[in-house]
Design a protein around this motif. Structure first.
Motif, PDB file in Angstrom:
ATOM      1  N   ARG A  74      -7.308  -7.236   5.810  1.00 39.25           N
ATOM      2  CA  ARG A  74      -5.937  -6.767   6.058  1.00 39.25           C
ATOM      3  C   ARG A  74      -4.958  -7.263   4.999  1.00 39.25           C
ATOM      4  NH1 ARG A  74      -4.784  -2.423   8.173  1.00 39.25           N
ATOM      5  NH2 ARG A  74      -6.468  -1.928   9.525  1.00 39.25           N
ATOM      6  N   ARG A 116      -2.647  -4.878   2.658  1.00 39.48           N
ATOM      7  CA  ARG A 116      -1.184  -4.979   2.544  1.00 39.48           C
ATOM      8  C   ARG A 116      -0.761  -5.196   1.094  1.00 39.48           C
ATOM      9  NH1 ARG A 116      -1.230  -9.000   6.867  1.00 39.48           N
ATOM     10  NH2 ARG A 116      -1.849  -7.783   8.653  1.00 39.48           N
ATOM     11  N   VAL A 175      -0.866  -1.983  -0.767  1.00 42.16           N
ATOM     12  CA  VAL A 175       0.300  -1.168  -0.418  1.00 42.16           C
ATOM     13  C   VAL A 175       1.524  -1.650  -1.203  1.00 42.16           C
ATOM     14  CG1 VAL A 175       1.915  -0.577   1.439  1.00 42.16           C
ATOM     15  CG2 VAL A 175      -0.553  -0.495   1.852  1.00 42.16           C
ATOM     16  N   THR A 176       1.761  -2.954  -1.203  1.00 48.48           N
ATOM     17  CA  THR A 176       2.934  -3.523  -1.880  1.00 48.48           C
ATOM     18  C   THR A 176       2.881  -3.305  -3.388  1.00 48.48           C
ATOM     19  OG1 THR A 176       3.136  -5.202  -0.166  1.00 48.48           O
ATOM     20  CG2 THR A 176       4.250  -5.651  -2.260  1.00 48.48           C
ATOM     21  N   ALA A 228       3.232   0.381  -4.367  1.00 47.60           N
ATOM     22  CA  ALA A 228       4.622   0.848  -4.294  1.00 47.60           C
ATOM     23  C   ALA A 228       5.407   0.378  -5.517  1.00 47.60           C
ATOM     24  CB  ALA A 228       5.278   0.346  -3.011  1.00 47.60           C
ATOM     25  N   PRO A 249       3.035   4.968  -3.999  1.00 48.31           N
ATOM     26  CA  PRO A 249       3.240   4.599  -2.591  1.00 48.31           C
ATOM     27  C   PRO A 249       2.072   5.073  -1.717  1.00 48.31           C
ATOM     28  CG  PRO A 249       4.641   6.449  -3.195  1.00 48.31           C
ATOM     29  CD  PRO A 249       3.962   6.000  -4.455  1.00 48.31           C
ATOM     30  N   LEU A 250       1.483   4.141  -0.989  1.00 46.96           N
ATOM     31  CA  LEU A 250       0.387   4.423  -0.061  1.00 46.96           C
ATOM     32  C   LEU A 250       0.649   3.693   1.253  1.00 46.96           C
ATOM     33  CD1 LEU A 250      -2.685   3.800  -2.408  1.00 46.96           C
ATOM     34  CD2 LEU A 250      -1.868   6.015  -1.621  1.00 46.96           C
ATOM     35  N   THR A 251       0.188   4.251   2.335  1.00 47.48           N
ATOM     36  CA  THR A 251       0.229   3.548   3.614  1.00 47.48           C
ATOM     37  C   THR A 251      -1.041   2.721   3.747  1.00 47.48           C
ATOM     38  OG1 THR A 251      -0.921   5.284   4.819  1.00 47.48           O
ATOM     39  CG2 THR A 251       1.501   5.476   4.662  1.00 47.48           C
ATOM     40  N   GLU A 252      -1.061   1.811   4.720  1.00 50.40           N
ATOM     41  CA  GLU A 252      -2.283   1.037   4.968  1.00 50.40           C
ATOM     42  C   GLU A 252      -3.435   1.971   5.296  1.00 50.40           C
ATOM     43  OE1 GLU A 252      -1.963  -2.291   7.622  1.00 50.40           O
ATOM     44  OE2 GLU A 252      -0.177  -3.051   6.624  1.00 50.40           O
ATOM     45  N   ALA A 253      -3.185   2.992   6.093  1.00 45.50           N
ATOM     46  CA  ALA A 253      -4.235   3.942   6.468  1.00 45.50           C
ATOM     47  C   ALA A 253      -4.800   4.650   5.230  1.00 45.50           C
ATOM     48  CB  ALA A 253      -3.695   4.962   7.464  1.00 45.50           C
ATOM     49  N   GLU A 254      -3.931   4.985   4.281  1.00 46.68           N
ATOM     50  CA  GLU A 254      -4.402   5.652   3.062  1.00 46.68           C
ATOM     51  C   GLU A 254      -5.261   4.722   2.213  1.00 46.68           C
ATOM     52  OE1 GLU A 254      -0.899   8.877   2.087  1.00 46.68           O
ATOM     53  OE2 GLU A 254      -0.462   6.741   1.777  1.00 46.68           O
TER      54      GLU A 254
END
Length: 144
Positions: free
Chosen positions: A21, A25, A28-29, A32, A37-42
């Protein structure tokens, strides 16, 4: 070492792929900040696109499934039990001091991967072979 090996247990984060996890994260950070930009799910879905996930589906075990995390042997014993293999027929590939200790406590052979952040001396000990190049892994498993 043991013979024959029936199950090889890989620590994922740091050995197989950074899938924890915290790493997600971080992806993702940093993504971005770099304009991706990506989500955690992506990020997790992209792990599946590597083609690796299909080999591990239904065979990924987490510390959240057991009472005690490493250095307790619970996670490795849980994985062996779920896979139907006696602990003495398992080899664990680990890159952390506590992971190697957990493998030993579980009665399993440990292959300590020192090619990352953990110094080799932290991985050394009984029933453990330390290596720093993943290309050595097949030879180490063949000799186990």
């Amino acid at each position: 070492m043991i013979n024959p090996i029936e199950l090889v247990i890989f620590d994922c984060d740091g050995v197989l792929i950074d899938s924890e996890r915290l790493a997600v994260r971080l992806h993702v950070t940093v993504g971005a900040e770099l304009g991706w930009p990506l989500t955690e799910a992506e990020v997790i879905e992209k792990f599946g696109r590597t083609g690796i996930y299909r080999y591990f589906e239904g065979r990924v075990f987490s510390a959240g499934e057991v009472a005690r995390g490493k250095p307790a042997p619970d996670l490795f014993l849980h994985a062996a039990r779920r896979m139907g293999v006696h602990p003495s027929a398992c080899v664990v590939v680990e890159d952390s001091k506590y992971g190697v200790q957990a493998a030993r406590a579980a009665g399993m052979c440990a292959l300590g991967y020192a090619g990352g952040l953990t110094p080799a001396r932290w991985l050394e000990g009984p029933n453990t072979s330390v290596f720093d190049d993943m290309r050595e892994l097949p030879r180490l498993l063949a000799g186990a």
